[in-house]
Design a protein around this motif. Structure first.
Motif, PDB file in Angstrom:
ATOM      1  N   ASP A 116      -3.218   4.653  -1.763  1.00 42.26           N
ATOM      2  CA  ASP A 116      -4.180   3.734  -1.175  1.00 42.26           C
ATOM      3  C   ASP A 116      -4.772   4.259   0.122  1.00 42.26           C
ATOM      4  N   GLU A 176     -10.674   6.967  -9.367  1.00 43.29           N
ATOM      5  CA  GLU A 176     -10.265   6.301 -10.602  1.00 43.29           C
ATOM      6  C   GLU A 176      -9.826   4.863 -10.326  1.00 43.29           C
ATOM      7  N   GLN A 177      -9.127   4.651  -9.217  1.00 45.96           N
ATOM      8  CA  GLN A 177      -8.647   3.301  -8.914  1.00 45.96           C
ATOM      9  C   GLN A 177      -9.705   2.460  -8.191  1.00 45.96           C
ATOM     10  N   GLY A 216      -9.800   2.967  -1.711  1.00 45.88           N
ATOM     11  CA  GLY A 216      -8.986   3.850  -0.891  1.00 45.88           C
ATOM     12  C   GLY A 216      -9.538   3.956   0.517  1.00 45.88           C
ATOM     13  N   LYS A 271       0.825  -1.205   0.000  1.00 39.10           N
ATOM     14  CA  LYS A 271       0.000   0.000   0.000  1.00 39.10           C
ATOM     15  C   LYS A 271       0.865   1.264   0.000  1.00 39.10           C
ATOM     16  N   ILE A 279       1.766  10.550  -7.172  1.00 41.45           N
ATOM     17  CA  ILE A 279       1.217   9.747  -8.264  1.00 41.45           C
ATOM     18  C   ILE A 279       2.294   9.454  -9.306  1.00 41.45           C
ATOM     19  N   LYS A 298       2.273   5.893  -8.607  1.00 43.27           N
ATOM     20  CA  LYS A 298       1.145   5.512  -9.475  1.00 43.27           C
ATOM     21  C   LYS A 298      -0.206   5.496  -8.773  1.00 43.27           C
ATOM     22  N   GLN A 299      -0.245   5.481  -7.447  1.00 39.86           N
ATOM     23  CA  GLN A 299      -1.520   5.436  -6.744  1.00 39.86           C
ATOM     24  C   GLN A 299      -1.350   5.905  -5.311  1.00 39.86           C
ATOM     25  N   TYR A 308      -7.954  10.459  -7.711  1.00 42.68           N
ATOM     26  CA  TYR A 308      -7.131   9.282  -7.997  1.00 42.68           C
ATOM     27  C   TYR A 308      -7.715   8.038  -7.323  1.00 42.68           C
ATOM     28  N   MET A 309      -8.209   8.195  -6.106  1.00 40.24           N
ATOM     29  CA  MET A 309      -8.866   7.071  -5.446  1.00 40.24           C
ATOM     30  C   MET A 309     -10.131   6.665  -6.187  1.00 40.24           C
TER      31      MET A 309
END
Length: 257
Positions: free
Chosen positions: A84, A130-131, A134, A6, A77, A81-82, A127-128
């Motif tokens: 969490d 999109e993924q 989170g 994470k 990012i 890339k993410q 971003y959360m």
């Protein structure tokens, strides 16, 4: 390794609760982004984490500055890339009755404790979303729910954070984003230690008096709050949404102050 893999962003992680949480999260396998307004403090925590075998990076930013926050999130990012987990921990305390608190102190408390949470969350959330996952942890306080001597402004900001948490959860549950709040009681941090030394002629006597607010006669530690944050950050709390989590020694439920 409850946070293995994470990516975690913790604001105000250069000292106190934020620093203890950053160290614990790294120990549990997370890659931790340590944010703080103090570069020296933040870099020191990163050094300690990395020397202990964890993974941490420092990114300085003032949580009240939109441009700095935007740049910080974009940097995370770009590198990871993410995101969490976001722990909105940065905050300041205010001691005093309403009529004796200067306007600039009130403004700063509102900016850091409320706007700071809103600003960082606002830039992380897309971003959360999109993924499609989170966990956001917002630092409130048990004073959001009880009256307390000479803490009106601080309590107001933490009450706002609790209300924000509940409404955020309704908005972002469809994206599999959990939003919960920590409500600590009196935690023995460097701030509390310095406050006792500066505000009382007998700091030890004052400390013993403050301990009696809790049902167990003790103050909490930063590690106590860090452990609660770890639970909310992990998948173990997947059925907790919009929840207040008390780490207060029984102050709220146990007795009036």
């Amino acid at each position: 390794m409850r946070l293995s893999g994470k990516i975690v962003l913790i604001t105000g992680a250069g000292s106190g609760i934020g620093a203890s949480t950053a160290k614990l999260f790294a120990k549990e396998g997370a890659s931790v982004i340590v944010n703080d307004i103090s570069e020296a403090d933040g870099i020191q925590i990163v050094k300690e984490i990395n020397e202990a075998g964890g993974k941490a990076t420092f990114i300085g930013a003032d949580v009240t500055d939109r441009d700095q926050v935007k740049a910080m999130v974009e940097q995370v990012i770009a590198q990871c890339k993410q995101i969490d987990v976001l722990f909105n921990n940065a905050g300041i305390s205010v001691v005093g009755t309403l009529h004796e608190t200067e306007d600039d102190v009130i403004d700063r408390a509102m900016q850091v404790n409320i706007k700071g949470v809103c600003t960082v969350s606002k830039h992380v959330l897309p971003y959360m979303m999109e993924q499609k996952q989170g966990s956001i942890i917002n630092m409130s306080s048990c004073l959001a729910e009880i009256g307390f001597l000479r803490r009106a402004i601080y309590a107001a900001t933490k009450g706002a954070v609790l209300a924000l948490t509940k409404s955020m959860q309704v908005d972002y549950a469809p994206y599999n984003i959990r939003v919960n709040a920590l409500l600590p009681g009196t935690i023995y941090t460097p701030f509390v230690e310095n406050y006792l030394k500066s505000a009382y002629e007998d700091p030890e006597a004052a400390l013993e008096k403050i301990k009696q607010r809790q049902l167990n006669g003790q103050l909490g530690t930063p590690e106590d709050v860090a452990n609660a944050a770890l639970f909310l950050a992990s998948d173990e709390s997947k059925f907790m949404l919009g929840s207040p989590v008390y780490i207060d020694g029984g102050v709220v439920s146990g007795k009036a102050l």
